[in-house]
Design a protein around this motif. Structure first.
Motif, PDB file in Angstrom:
ATOM      1  N   ASP A  16       4.897  25.268  11.181  1.00 31.86           N
ATOM      2  CA  ASP A  16       4.320  26.245  10.194  1.00 31.86           C
ATOM      3  C   ASP A  16       4.342  26.019   8.750  1.00 31.86           C
ATOM      4  OD1 ASP A  16       3.319  28.917  11.731  1.00 31.86           O
ATOM      5  OD2 ASP A  16       5.618  28.395  12.998  1.00 31.86           O
ATOM      6  N   THR A  17       4.585  25.093   8.418  1.00 30.22           N
ATOM      7  CA  THR A  17       5.426  24.276   7.103  1.00 30.22           C
ATOM      8  C   THR A  17       4.117  23.470   6.594  1.00 30.22           C
ATOM      9  OG1 THR A  17       6.497  23.181   8.095  1.00 30.22           O
ATOM     10  CG2 THR A  17       8.061  24.807   7.570  1.00 30.22           C
ATOM     11  N   LEU A  18       4.862  23.302   5.570  1.00 32.34           N
ATOM     12  CA  LEU A  18       3.455  22.027   4.480  1.00 32.34           C
ATOM     13  C   LEU A  18       4.676  20.705   5.097  1.00 32.34           C
ATOM     14  CD1 LEU A  18       2.526  24.065   1.668  1.00 32.34           C
ATOM     15  CD2 LEU A  18       1.215  22.889   3.503  1.00 32.34           C
ATOM     16  N   MET A  19       4.610  19.207   4.811  1.00 26.53           N
ATOM     17  CA  MET A  19       4.549  18.901   4.418  1.00 26.53           C
ATOM     18  C   MET A  19       4.351  17.102   3.563  1.00 26.53           C
ATOM     19  SD  MET A  19       6.065  15.401   5.732  1.00 26.53           S
ATOM     20  CE  MET A  19       5.867  14.885   6.970  1.00 26.53           C
ATOM     21  N   SER A  20       4.947  16.867   2.620  1.00 31.83           N
ATOM     22  CA  SER A  20       4.690  15.525   1.945  1.00 31.83           C
ATOM     23  C   SER A  20       5.463  14.484   2.066  1.00 31.83           C
ATOM     24  CB  SER A  20       4.265  16.159   0.565  1.00 31.83           C
ATOM     25  OG  SER A  20       3.371  16.894   0.192  1.00 31.83           O
ATOM     26  N   HIS A  21       4.135  13.632   2.506  1.00 37.19           N
ATOM     27  CA  HIS A  21       5.403  12.088   2.098  1.00 37.19           C
ATOM     28  C   HIS A  21       4.916  11.383   1.835  1.00 37.19           C
ATOM     29  CE1 HIS A  21       2.754  10.083   5.319  1.00 37.19           C
ATOM     30  NE2 HIS A  21       3.671  11.124   6.242  1.00 37.19           N
ATOM     31  N   LEU A  22       5.292   9.805   0.779  1.00 39.32           N
ATOM     32  CA  LEU A  22       5.336   9.069  -0.195  1.00 39.32           C
ATOM     33  C   LEU A  22       5.413   7.710   1.262  1.00 39.32           C
ATOM     34  CD1 LEU A  22       3.923   7.285  -1.959  1.00 39.32           C
ATOM     35  CD2 LEU A  22       6.543   6.656  -2.610  1.00 39.32           C
ATOM     36  N   ALA A  23       4.099   7.229   1.621  1.00 36.74           N
ATOM     37  CA  ALA A  23       3.762   6.698   3.192  1.00 36.74           C
ATOM     38  C   ALA A  23       3.955   4.731   2.148  1.00 36.74           C
ATOM     39  CB  ALA A  23       2.394   6.607   3.943  1.00 36.74           C
ATOM     40  N   MET A  24       4.629   3.684   2.477  1.00 32.83           N
ATOM     41  CA  MET A  24       4.592   3.043   1.847  1.00 32.83           C
ATOM     42  C   MET A  24       4.180   1.853   3.250  1.00 32.83           C
ATOM     43  SD  MET A  24       7.679   3.168  -0.835  1.00 32.83           S
ATOM     44  CE  MET A  24       8.575   4.646   0.663  1.00 32.83           C
ATOM     45  N   GLN A  25       3.607   0.900   2.992  1.00 37.84           N
ATOM     46  CA  GLN A  25       3.173  -0.337   3.716  1.00 37.84           C
ATOM     47  C   GLN A  25       3.064  -1.422   3.685  1.00 37.84           C
ATOM     48  OE1 GLN A  25       2.315   3.146   5.224  1.00 37.84           O
ATOM     49  NE2 GLN A  25       0.370   2.460   3.609  1.00 37.84           N
ATOM     50  N   GLU A  26       2.783  -2.731   3.769  1.00 44.13           N
ATOM     51  CA  GLU A  26       2.360  -3.773   3.933  1.00 44.13           C
ATOM     52  C   GLU A  26       1.317  -4.567   4.814  1.00 44.13           C
ATOM     53  OE1 GLU A  26       5.187  -7.222   1.638  1.00 44.13           O
ATOM     54  OE2 GLU A  26       5.901  -6.323   3.387  1.00 44.13           O
ATOM     55  N   ALA A  27       0.352  -4.773   4.074  1.00 46.01           N
ATOM     56  CA  ALA A  27      -1.226  -5.446   4.198  1.00 46.01           C
ATOM     57  C   ALA A  27      -1.065  -6.861   5.483  1.00 46.01           C
ATOM     58  CB  ALA A  27      -2.508  -4.817   3.550  1.00 46.01           C
ATOM     59  N   ARG A  46       1.313  -0.896  -0.210  1.00 47.35           N
ATOM     60  CA  ARG A  46      -0.256  -0.077  -0.198  1.00 47.35           C
ATOM     61  C   ARG A  46       0.923   1.061   0.095  1.00 47.35           C
ATOM     62  NH1 ARG A  46      -2.904  -4.261  -0.031  1.00 47.35           N
ATOM     63  NH2 ARG A  46      -4.389  -4.247   0.885  1.00 47.35           N
ATOM     64  N   ALA A  47      -0.129   2.189  -0.849  1.00 53.43           N
ATOM     65  CA  ALA A  47       1.636   3.571  -0.410  1.00 53.43           C
ATOM     66  C   ALA A  47       0.644   4.909  -1.334  1.00 53.43           C
ATOM     67  CB  ALA A  47       2.743   3.290  -1.703  1.00 53.43           C
ATOM     68  N   THR A  48       1.338   5.881  -0.320  1.00 50.90           N
ATOM     69  CA  THR A  48       0.317   6.360  -0.345  1.00 50.90           C
ATOM     70  C   THR A  48       0.424   8.164  -0.860  1.00 50.90           C
ATOM     71  OG1 THR A  48      -2.332   5.891   0.650  1.00 50.90           O
ATOM     72  CG2 THR A  48      -2.227   7.965   0.408  1.00 50.90           C
ATOM     73  N   LEU A  49       0.558   8.711  -1.298  1.00 57.69           N
ATOM     74  CA  LEU A  49       1.353  10.366  -1.078  1.00 57.69           C
ATOM     75  C   LEU A  49       0.659  10.860   0.011  1.00 57.69           C
ATOM     76  CD1 LEU A  49       3.456  12.211  -1.586  1.00 57.69           C
ATOM     77  CD2 LEU A  49       2.029  13.343  -3.626  1.00 57.69           C
ATOM     78  N   VAL A  50       0.781  11.813   0.662  1.00 61.61           N
ATOM     79  CA  VAL A  50       0.070  12.141   1.431  1.00 61.61           C
ATOM     80  C   VAL A  50       0.543  13.730   1.940  1.00 61.61           C
ATOM     81  CG1 VAL A  50      -0.766  12.640   4.451  1.00 61.61           C
ATOM     82  CG2 VAL A  50      -0.310  10.196   3.175  1.00 61.61           C
ATOM     83  N   THR A  51       0.017  14.678   1.711  1.00 62.06           N
ATOM     84  CA  THR A  51       0.349  16.739   1.758  1.00 62.06           C
ATOM     85  C   THR A  51      -0.117  16.726   3.033  1.00 62.06           C
ATOM     86  OG1 THR A  51       0.613  16.109  -0.626  1.00 62.06           O
ATOM     87  CG2 THR A  51       0.782  18.177   0.866  1.00 62.06           C
ATOM     88  N   PHE A  52       0.416  17.172   3.849  1.00 67.29           N
ATOM     89  CA  PHE A  52       0.328  17.604   5.304  1.00 67.29           C
ATOM     90  C   PHE A  52      -0.059  19.639   5.476  1.00 67.29           C
ATOM     91  CE2 PHE A  52       1.079  13.982   6.249  1.00 67.29           C
ATOM     92  CZ  PHE A  52       0.601  12.822   7.861  1.00 67.29           C
ATOM     93  N   GLU A  53      -1.029  20.232   5.543  1.00 69.23           N
ATOM     94  CA  GLU A  53      -0.830  21.841   5.811  1.00 69.23           C
ATOM     95  C   GLU A  53      -0.265  21.883   7.025  1.00 69.23           C
ATOM     96  OE1 GLU A  53      -4.336  23.463   4.306  1.00 69.23           O
ATOM     97  OE2 GLU A  53      -4.321  22.676   3.007  1.00 69.23           O
ATOM     98  N   PRO A  54      -0.346  23.102   7.692  1.00 65.36           N
ATOM     99  CA  PRO A  54       1.199  23.387   8.607  1.00 65.36           C
ATOM    100  C   PRO A  54      -0.079  23.265   9.878  1.00 65.36           C
ATOM    101  CG  PRO A  54       0.795  25.378   7.238  1.00 65.36           C
ATOM    102  CD  PRO A  54       0.319  24.228   6.264  1.00 65.36           C
ATOM    103  N   GLY A  55       0.446  22.878  10.382  1.00 69.74           N
ATOM    104  CA  GLY A  55      -0.220  21.874  11.631  1.00 69.74           C
ATOM    105  C   GLY A  55      -0.333  20.382  11.747  1.00 69.74           C
ATOM    106  N   ALA A  56      -1.285  19.753  11.097  1.00 72.93           N
ATOM    107  CA  ALA A  56      -1.709  18.959  10.425  1.00 72.93           C
ATOM    108  C   ALA A  56      -1.341  17.816  10.642  1.00 72.93           C
ATOM    109  CB  ALA A  56      -2.748  18.679   8.955  1.00 72.93           C
ATOM    110  N   ARG A  57      -1.306  16.922  11.538  1.00 71.19           N
ATOM    111  CA  ARG A  57      -0.641  15.319  11.111  1.00 71.19           C
ATOM    112  C   ARG A  57      -2.127  14.130  12.603  1.00 71.19           C
ATOM    113  NH1 ARG A  57      -1.983  19.071  15.333  1.00 71.19           N
ATOM    114  NH2 ARG A  57      -2.839  18.446  16.911  1.00 71.19           N
ATOM    115  N   THR A  58      -1.443  13.101  11.676  1.00 71.90           N
ATOM    116  CA  THR A  58      -1.786  11.843  12.260  1.00 71.90           C
ATOM    117  C   THR A  58      -2.221  11.335  13.520  1.00 71.90           C
ATOM    118  OG1 THR A  58      -0.091  10.101  12.245  1.00 71.90           O
ATOM    119  CG2 THR A  58      -0.467  10.238  10.719  1.00 71.90           C
ATOM    120  N   VAL A  59      -3.310  10.918  13.495  1.00 75.61           N
ATOM    121  CA  VAL A  59      -3.324   9.802  15.083  1.00 75.61           C
ATOM    122  C   VAL A  59      -2.275   9.198  15.517  1.00 75.61           C
ATOM    123  CG1 VAL A  59      -6.089  10.925  15.419  1.00 75.61           C
ATOM    124  CG2 VAL A  59      -4.758   8.421  14.707  1.00 75.61           C
ATOM    125  N   TRP A  60      -2.318   9.202  16.422  1.00 77.19           N
ATOM    126  CA  TRP A  60      -0.500   7.323  16.923  1.00 77.19           C
ATOM    127  C   TRP A  60      -1.469   6.369  16.259  1.00 77.19           C
ATOM    128  CZ3 TRP A  60       2.604   8.825  19.529  1.00 77.19           C
ATOM    129  CH2 TRP A  60       3.130   9.684  20.337  1.00 77.19           C
TER     130      TRP A  60
END
Length: 132
Positions: A101-112, A38-52
């Motif tokens: 105060d910054t955007l951040m994008s990452h490619l998230a890759m994981q296996e199911a 599974r792979a997704t390009l994820v873009t976070f606006e400033p202050g945005a984040r995943t949950v634990w």
């Protein structure tokens, strides 16, 4: 073989149940079984984040742009930036997202494993996110 043309799968806003703030997802691949990728390009606006959350078979993040934050439960917050690669071992509780105060994008890759690639947990509070 399958070619998925650019723009044929729309960008979508990430669900508020798994993210704090505004987050955008561009699906890259969800390989059919027996593959598990599974792979997704994820873009976070400033202050945005995943949950634990955790991943049954681990996760690799490749930061494509901007500056963000990453934290493993019980450890200090780490700053991550474009070109960094983060490997998260199976079962490690963690979160990741943009800087305040910054955007951040990452490619998230994981296996199911058994159809699941992630276990979502509780939100990361503002105090924890800011390292207070």
């Amino acid at each position: 073989m399958q070619i998925i043309r650019r723009g044929s799968v729309p960008t979508k806003r990430a669900p508020a149940s798994y993210f704090t703030g505004t987050v955008w997802q561009d699906p890259i691949v969800e390989a059919p079984e027996p593959a598990r990728l599974r792979a997704t390009l994820v873009t976070f606006e400033p202050g945005a984040r995943t949950v634990w959350h955790t991943h049954p078979l681990g996760q690799t993040l490749y930061v494509t742009s901007g500056t963000g934050r990453f934290q493993t439960f019980g450890e200090p917050i780490q700053t991550i930036g474009a070109g960094d690669v983060v490997w998260i071992p199976p079962g490690e509780k963690h979160w990741h997202g943009a800087g305040p105060d910054t955007l951040m994008s990452h490619l998230a890759m994981q296996e199911a494993q058994d159809g699941a690639a992630v276990e979502w947990l509780e939100p990361v509070g503002d105090a924890d996110y800011l390292g207070a």
